[in-house]
Design a protein around this motif. Sequence first.
Motif, PDB file in Angstrom:
ATOM      1  N   ALA A  87      -9.341  -5.025  18.050  1.00 21.94           N
ATOM      2  CA  ALA A  87      -8.127  -5.111  18.875  1.00 21.94           C
ATOM      3  C   ALA A  87      -7.447  -3.750  18.992  1.00 21.94           C
ATOM      4  O   ALA A  87      -6.911  -3.412  20.053  1.00 21.94           O
ATOM      5  CB  ALA A  87      -7.165  -6.144  18.289  1.00 21.94           C
ATOM      6  N   LEU A  88      -7.483  -2.968  17.920  1.00 24.99           N
ATOM      7  CA  LEU A  88      -6.851  -1.646  17.940  1.00 24.99           C
ATOM      8  C   LEU A  88      -7.722  -0.607  18.633  1.00 24.99           C
ATOM      9  O   LEU A  88      -7.219   0.380  19.162  1.00 24.99           O
ATOM     10  CB  LEU A  88      -6.545  -1.183  16.512  1.00 24.99           C
ATOM     11  N   GLY A  89      -9.038  -0.808  18.599  1.00 24.10           N
ATOM     12  CA  GLY A  89      -9.953   0.162  19.185  1.00 24.10           C
ATOM     13  C   GLY A  89     -10.394   1.237  18.213  1.00 24.10           C
ATOM     14  O   GLY A  89     -11.038   2.207  18.604  1.00 24.10           O
ATOM     15  N   TYR A  90     -10.069   1.081  16.951  1.00 27.16           N
ATOM     16  CA  TYR A  90     -10.518   2.005  15.915  1.00 27.16           C
ATOM     17  C   TYR A  90     -10.638   1.254  14.593  1.00 27.16           C
ATOM     18  O   TYR A  90      -9.975   0.254  14.363  1.00 27.16           O
ATOM     19  CB  TYR A  90      -9.595   3.224  15.771  1.00 27.16           C
ATOM     20  N   ALA A  91     -11.543   1.749  13.748  1.00 31.39           N
ATOM     21  CA  ALA A  91     -11.819   1.079  12.474  1.00 31.39           C
ATOM     22  C   ALA A  91     -10.685   1.314  11.482  1.00 31.39           C
ATOM     23  O   ALA A  91     -10.151   2.419  11.377  1.00 31.39           O
ATOM     24  CB  ALA A  91     -13.131   1.600  11.894  1.00 31.39           C
ATOM     25  N   VAL A  92     -10.318   0.245  10.794  1.00 28.38           N
ATOM     26  CA  VAL A  92      -9.307   0.334   9.743  1.00 28.38           C
ATOM     27  C   VAL A  92      -9.788  -0.460   8.531  1.00 28.38           C
ATOM     28  O   VAL A  92     -10.618  -1.353   8.652  1.00 28.38           O
ATOM     29  CB  VAL A  92      -7.929  -0.219  10.198  1.00 28.38           C
ATOM     30  N   ARG A  93      -9.248  -0.116   7.373  1.00 29.45           N
ATOM     31  CA  ARG A  93      -9.410  -0.916   6.161  1.00 29.45           C
ATOM     32  C   ARG A  93      -8.084  -1.644   5.977  1.00 29.45           C
ATOM     33  O   ARG A  93      -7.027  -1.034   6.080  1.00 29.45           O
ATOM     34  CB  ARG A  93      -9.688  -0.022   4.946  1.00 29.45           C
ATOM     35  N   LEU A  94      -8.142  -2.938   5.705  1.00 28.32           N
ATOM     36  CA  LEU A  94      -6.908  -3.708   5.574  1.00 28.32           C
ATOM     37  C   LEU A  94      -6.444  -3.807   4.136  1.00 28.32           C
ATOM     38  O   LEU A  94      -7.249  -3.898   3.215  1.00 28.32           O
ATOM     39  CB  LEU A  94      -7.096  -5.146   6.090  1.00 28.32           C
ATOM     40  N   LYS A  95      -5.148  -3.816   4.002  1.00 29.39           N
ATOM     41  CA  LYS A  95      -4.494  -4.096   2.726  1.00 29.39           C
ATOM     42  C   LYS A  95      -3.333  -5.019   3.067  1.00 29.39           C
ATOM     43  O   LYS A  95      -2.551  -4.728   3.966  1.00 29.39           O
ATOM     44  CB  LYS A  95      -3.985  -2.802   2.093  1.00 29.39           C
ATOM     45  N   LEU A  96      -3.249  -6.150   2.371  1.00 33.54           N
ATOM     46  CA  LEU A  96      -2.169  -7.099   2.628  1.00 33.54           C
ATOM     47  C   LEU A  96      -1.130  -6.999   1.529  1.00 33.54           C
ATOM     48  O   LEU A  96      -1.472  -6.907   0.356  1.00 33.54           O
ATOM     49  CB  LEU A  96      -2.718  -8.525   2.677  1.00 33.54           C
ATOM     50  N   GLU A  97       0.124  -7.014   1.925  1.00 32.89           N
ATOM     51  CA  GLU A  97       1.234  -7.001   0.964  1.00 32.89           C
ATOM     52  C   GLU A  97       2.264  -8.021   1.397  1.00 32.89           C
ATOM     53  O   GLU A  97       2.434  -8.286   2.593  1.00 32.89           O
ATOM     54  CB  GLU A  97       1.915  -5.623   0.924  1.00 32.89           C
ATOM     55  N   GLU A  98       2.962  -8.552   0.418  1.00 31.46           N
ATOM     56  CA  GLU A  98       4.047  -9.485   0.733  1.00 31.46           C
ATOM     57  C   GLU A  98       5.230  -8.687   1.253  1.00 31.46           C
ATOM     58  O   GLU A  98       5.600  -7.662   0.686  1.00 31.46           O
ATOM     59  CB  GLU A  98       4.450 -10.269  -0.517  1.00 31.46           C
ATOM     60  N   ALA A  99       5.802  -9.154   2.352  1.00 32.31           N
ATOM     61  CA  ALA A  99       6.973  -8.489   2.923  1.00 32.31           C
ATOM     62  C   ALA A  99       8.145  -8.680   1.967  1.00 32.31           C
ATOM     63  O   ALA A  99       8.360  -9.777   1.449  1.00 32.31           O
ATOM     64  CB  ALA A  99       7.301  -9.061   4.296  1.00 32.31           C
ATOM     65  N   GLN A 100       8.868  -7.619   1.745  1.00 34.52           N
ATOM     66  CA  GLN A 100      10.039  -7.688   0.876  1.00 34.52           C
ATOM     67  C   GLN A 100      11.212  -8.208   1.680  1.00 34.52           C
ATOM     68  O   GLN A 100      11.490  -7.722   2.766  1.00 34.52           O
ATOM     69  CB  GLN A 100      10.372  -6.311   0.292  1.00 34.52           C
ATOM     70  N   SER A 101      11.868  -9.199   1.166  1.00 36.24           N
ATOM     71  CA  SER A 101      13.041  -9.746   1.839  1.00 36.24           C
ATOM     72  C   SER A 101      14.223  -8.832   1.565  1.00 36.24           C
ATOM     73  O   SER A 101      14.479  -8.455   0.429  1.00 36.24           O
ATOM     74  CB  SER A 101      13.325 -11.154   1.328  1.00 36.24           C
TER      75      SER A 101
END
Length: 131
Positions: A87-101
């Motif tokens: 979707a972005l058109g370039y390779a990425v490595r993902l890292k998921l984090e919980e959003a801080q409220s």
Amino acid sequence: AAPRAPEKPAEKPTEPSVPLQDAPEAITPGEWSAAVSKLDFVTSAMLANSTAQLVNGQLTIRSSNSMLLNNAKGEELSRIEKAVSEALGYAVRLKLEEAQSSPETAEAAKNPLERMLDKARELGVEVNIKK
């Protein structure tokens, strides 16, 4: 003997629709929103209201979606990573984090009517809600 069903050929990995390029230095909120909107319904729903930060090809996604944070591991995380890269058109490595409220995000989560009533009360306007 029953006729055998023809064997399916081995599936080839699908090539990205856009050739993947080197990742840029950063990603804007608009670029992230546009990328999320290109994803399939389930993935885009899981990534709704998330934010993203890109540093050295690693895309850190901050989300408060517990389904995403708890279930996107292993193959599922790889699938999301591939879809986001395409979707972005370039390779990425993902890292998921919980959003801080934060107080700002809690305020933004309120509906507009509640925010207006809170503002009126802050300004000393008497608010009477009749049911």
